[in-house]
Motif scaffolding. Sequence first.
Motif, short mmCIF file in Angstrom:
data_model
loop_
_atom_site.label_atom_id
_atom_site.label_comp_id
_atom_site.label_asym_id
_atom_site.label_seq_id
_atom_site.Cartn_x
_atom_site.Cartn_y
_atom_site.Cartn_z
N GLU A 12 0.97 -1.11 0.03
CA GLU A 12 0.12 -0.02 -0.01
C GLU A 12 0.74 1.14 -0.07
O GLU A 12 0.37 2.41 0.11
CB GLU A 12 -0.83 0.23 1.18
N PHE A 13 2.10 1.19 0.01
CA PHE A 13 3.06 2.28 0.00
C PHE A 13 2.77 3.27 -0.98
O PHE A 13 2.53 4.58 -0.83
CB PHE A 13 4.42 1.83 0.17
N GLN A 14 2.35 2.88 -2.08
CA GLN A 14 2.32 3.54 -3.50
C GLN A 14 1.00 4.62 -3.33
O GLN A 14 1.10 5.76 -3.21
CB GLN A 14 2.21 3.04 -4.84
N ASN A 15 0.06 3.97 -2.77
CA ASN A 15 -1.26 4.55 -2.56
C ASN A 15 -1.19 5.68 -1.31
O ASN A 15 -1.52 6.75 -1.49
CB ASN A 15 -2.17 3.67 -2.19
N GLY A 19 -1.22 10.38 -1.58
CA GLY A 19 -2.15 11.07 -0.93
C GLY A 19 -1.42 12.35 -0.56
O GLY A 19 -1.83 13.52 -0.24
N GLU A 20 -0.03 12.67 -0.72
CA GLU A 20 0.80 13.68 -0.58
C GLU A 20 0.84 14.42 -1.92
O GLU A 20 0.96 13.95 -3.10
CB GLU A 20 1.94 13.27 -0.14
N VAL A 21 0.38 15.85 -1.86
CA VAL A 21 0.58 16.72 -3.07
C VAL A 21 1.50 16.60 -3.88
O VAL A 21 1.83 16.59 -5.20
CB VAL A 21 0.02 18.06 -2.63
N ARG A 22 3.00 16.38 -3.19
CA ARG A 22 4.20 16.52 -3.94
C ARG A 22 4.41 15.18 -4.74
O ARG A 22 4.86 15.38 -5.86
CB ARG A 22 5.26 16.78 -3.11
#
Length: 59
Positions: A12-15, A19-22
């Motif tokens: 789930e790391f990519q998901n 969630g971070e704008v950058r």
Amino acid sequence: MFFHCWRVNWAEFQNFIMGEVRYNSLAKTFPEEAKELFAKTQQFAKLRYEGYKKLSEGK
């Protein structure tokens, strides 16, 4: 969920980072480069996590 009681779901790391704008902006602007950078980010996150885990265990 990425973190749950000190167990990390690396699948789930990519998901989680999307969630971070950058990270989301990077993927939209430079999709090919983002794939490589996200893989490196996950690799470095795993290294940091393992280091912190060892510190917490007193090793």
